[in-house]
Each structure stands twice: as C-alpha cells, then as structure tokens.
Design a protein around this motif. Structure first.
Motif, PDB file in Angstrom:
ATOM      1  N   GLU A  89      68.905  53.564  14.192  1.00  0.00           N
ATOM      2  CA  GLU A  89      70.299  53.967  14.068  1.00  0.00           C
ATOM      3  C   GLU A  89      71.207  52.766  14.173  1.00  0.00           C
ATOM      4  N   THR A  90      72.399  52.924  13.666  1.00  0.00           N
ATOM      5  CA  THR A  90      73.412  51.904  13.839  1.00  0.00           C
ATOM      6  C   THR A  90      74.266  52.313  15.038  1.00  0.00           C
ATOM      7  N   PRO A  91      74.749  51.336  15.779  1.00  0.00           N
ATOM      8  CA  PRO A  91      75.589  51.677  16.934  1.00  0.00           C
ATOM      9  C   PRO A  91      76.833  52.444  16.503  1.00  0.00           C
TER      10      PRO A  91
ATOM     11  N   GLU B 189      80.478  50.039  21.412  1.00  0.00           N
ATOM     12  CA  GLU B 189      79.377  50.445  20.549  1.00  0.00           C
ATOM     13  C   GLU B 189      78.170  50.797  21.410  1.00  0.00           C
ATOM     14  N   THR B 190      77.592  51.963  21.170  1.00  0.00           N
ATOM     15  CA  THR B 190      76.418  52.383  21.925  1.00  0.00           C
ATOM     16  C   THR B 190      75.330  52.880  20.977  1.00  0.00           C
ATOM     17  N   THR B 191      74.091  52.679  21.397  1.00  0.00           N
ATOM     18  CA  THR B 191      72.942  53.236  20.695  1.00  0.00           C
ATOM     19  C   THR B 191      72.363  54.342  21.567  1.00  0.00           C
ATOM     20  N   ARG B 192      71.296  54.975  21.102  1.00  0.00           N
ATOM     21  CA  ARG B 192      70.654  56.023  21.899  1.00  0.00           C
ATOM     22  C   ARG B 192      70.233  55.503  23.266  1.00  0.00           C
TER      23      ARG B 192
ATOM     24  N   ALA C  12      63.472  55.390  18.056  1.00  0.00           N
ATOM     25  CA  ALA C  12      64.033  54.134  17.550  1.00  0.00           C
ATOM     26  C   ALA C  12      63.184  53.551  16.427  1.00  0.00           C
TER      27      ALA C  12
END
Length: 90
Positions: A33-35, A43-46, A28
């Motif tokens: 990153e963008t979601p 919307e998800t992130t890592r 991170a």
C-alpha cells in the motif's frame, strides 16, 4: 519456564501480537500500500496504524486499571473501538 510466571492470559496476549505481526507482514507482501494521510495529518501505513493502536490500547487499559473499578473487559471493549477508529480515520 516457571520463573517467568506465564499465565494463559499472558501467553494469549503474546500469541495475539505475534499473529498480528505475521498477518500484517503477509498483507504487506501480498497487497503493498501507499501511505495515506488521515486526521493526524501524518502519512501512515498499516503497520503505523497497528503500532498506534497497540500503544493507545496499552494506555487505555492502564488508565482503566488505575481509574476504574469496573471489569477490565470494558477496557478491552474501549480498546477495540479505539482500534476501529484508528484504522478508519488515521
């Protein structure tokens, strides 16, 4: 720490979780990153996908223990397939 009944599998489990958190924190910081929106339409992130993977893996392994007499290694294999699917499509 004898009162905690630590075993090698328990220690390995917590070590893997700690390593995952460290690796994902470094990722991170290094590559923000963008979601993204996947099949769940959220919307998800890592980190979100890691949480979904860990939660799903816990349920898969608990269900495997309760509903199957087969080796727990098959439950782990199914959890790894789940993890790959989550990181690919969620």
């Amino acid at each position: 720490m004898e009162w905690m009944a630590w075993t090698w599998p328990t220690a390995a489990f917590f070590a893997v979780i700690a390593i995952l958190l460290i690796v994902f924190s470094i990722l991170a910081i290094r590559w923000p990153e963008t979601p993204r929106t996947g099949v769940l339409r959220i919307e998800t992130t890592r980190g979100d996908r890691l949480f979904i993977t860990l939660l799903g893996s816990a349920f898969i392994n608990l269900a495997w223990l309760g509903l199957s007499d087969a080796s727990q290694w098959w439950g782990l294999a199914l959890s790894l397939v789940w993890a790959a699917a989550v990181f690919r499509w969620v």
